[in-house]
Design a protein around this motif. Structure first.
Motif, PDB file in Angstrom:
ATOM      1  N   SER A  70      58.186  50.989  57.405  1.00 30.43           N
ATOM      2  CA  SER A  70      58.485  51.347  56.019  1.00 30.43           C
ATOM      3  C   SER A  70      59.982  51.421  55.728  1.00 30.43           C
ATOM      4  N   THR A  71      60.652  50.310  55.950  1.00 26.96           N
ATOM      5  CA  THR A  71      62.057  50.193  55.566  1.00 26.96           C
ATOM      6  C   THR A  71      62.224  48.910  54.773  1.00 26.96           C
ATOM      7  N   SER A  72      63.177  48.911  53.857  1.00 27.43           N
ATOM      8  CA  SER A  72      63.383  47.706  53.050  1.00 27.43           C
ATOM      9  C   SER A  72      63.826  46.534  53.922  1.00 27.43           C
ATOM     10  N   LYS A  73      64.588  46.812  54.973  1.00 21.43           N
ATOM     11  CA  LYS A  73      65.016  45.745  55.877  1.00 21.43           C
ATOM     12  C   LYS A  73      63.803  45.109  56.564  1.00 21.43           C
ATOM     13  N   ALA A  74      62.878  45.913  57.028  1.00 26.11           N
ATOM     14  CA  ALA A  74      61.695  45.386  57.705  1.00 26.11           C
ATOM     15  C   ALA A  74      60.835  44.565  56.751  1.00 26.11           C
ATOM     16  N   VAL A  75      60.720  45.014  55.515  1.00 25.01           N
ATOM     17  CA  VAL A  75      59.942  44.267  54.522  1.00 25.01           C
ATOM     18  C   VAL A  75      60.608  42.925  54.247  1.00 25.01           C
ATOM     19  N   ARG A  76      61.919  42.926  54.047  1.00 27.97           N
ATOM     20  CA  ARG A  76      62.653  41.662  53.820  1.00 27.97           C
ATOM     21  C   ARG A  76      62.451  40.712  54.983  1.00 27.97           C
ATOM     22  N   GLU A  77      62.563  41.215  56.211  1.00 33.06           N
ATOM     23  CA  GLU A  77      62.401  40.368  57.390  1.00 33.06           C
ATOM     24  C   GLU A  77      60.981  39.795  57.482  1.00 33.06           C
ATOM     25  N   ALA A  78      59.993  40.607  57.167  1.00 33.60           N
ATOM     26  CA  ALA A  78      58.607  40.129  57.196  1.00 33.60           C
ATOM     27  C   ALA A  78      58.375  39.050  56.152  1.00 33.60           C
ATOM     28  N   LEU A  79      58.939  39.242  54.953  1.00 34.48           N
ATOM     29  CA  LEU A  79      58.795  38.237  53.908  1.00 34.48           C
ATOM     30  C   LEU A  79      59.523  36.941  54.268  1.00 34.48           C
ATOM     31  N   GLU A  80      60.702  37.080  54.839  1.00 33.70           N
ATOM     32  CA  GLU A  80      61.454  35.897  55.249  1.00 33.70           C
ATOM     33  C   GLU A  80      60.720  35.135  56.348  1.00 33.70           C
ATOM     34  N   ALA A  81      60.118  35.858  57.265  1.00 24.33           N
ATOM     35  CA  ALA A  81      59.370  35.213  58.350  1.00 24.33           C
ATOM     36  C   ALA A  81      58.190  34.420  57.812  1.00 24.33           C
ATOM     37  N   ARG A  82      57.628  34.864  56.699  1.00 25.14           N
ATOM     38  CA  ARG A  82      56.499  34.164  56.078  1.00 25.14           C
ATOM     39  C   ARG A  82      56.960  33.197  55.002  1.00 25.14           C
ATOM     40  N   GLU A  83      58.269  33.104  54.821  1.00 29.09           N
ATOM     41  CA  GLU A  83      58.888  32.224  53.821  1.00 29.09           C
ATOM     42  C   GLU A  83      58.409  32.540  52.411  1.00 29.09           C
ATOM     43  N   LEU A  84      58.358  33.844  52.091  1.00 31.88           N
ATOM     44  CA  LEU A  84      57.939  34.289  50.751  1.00 31.88           C
ATOM     45  C   LEU A  84      59.129  34.699  49.932  1.00 31.88           C
TER      46      LEU A  84
END
Length: 84
Positions: A70-84
């Motif tokens: 639950s951190t904004s950095k982790a969310v950004r990284e997860a979205l980037e990994a999925r190319e969203l």
């Protein structure tokens, strides 16, 4: 049909609804398919319940695609990994 309504809403709008929302979407879909609701008309469906309230309705059919801290950095990284 309810679960398919939940999945359709999640897939097309990004909203994870509870079972009542699935019923609403499934009913609207049937009304469009039967010609009772104009697919070109602007139609608003009010979905107020969160899918987390009724996880048992979709367990075994829909699962998490990622677990993200639950951190904004982790969310950004997860979205980037999925190319969203």
């Amino acid at each position: 049909e309810v679960v398919e309504g939940i999945r359709l809403l999640a897939r097309t709008e990004g909203v994870f609804a509870e079972t009542a929302g699935g019923v609403t979407v499934a009913t609207a879909k049937k009304l469009i398919e039967s010609g009772q609701l104009d697919p070109e008309a602007e139609t608003v469906l009010l979905i107020t319940g969160d899918g987390l309230k009724t996880l048992d309705a979709v367990s075994g059919r829909i699962g998490p695609t990622a677990t993200v801290p639950s951190t904004s950095k982790a969310v950004r990284e997860a979205l980037e990994a999925r190319e969203l």
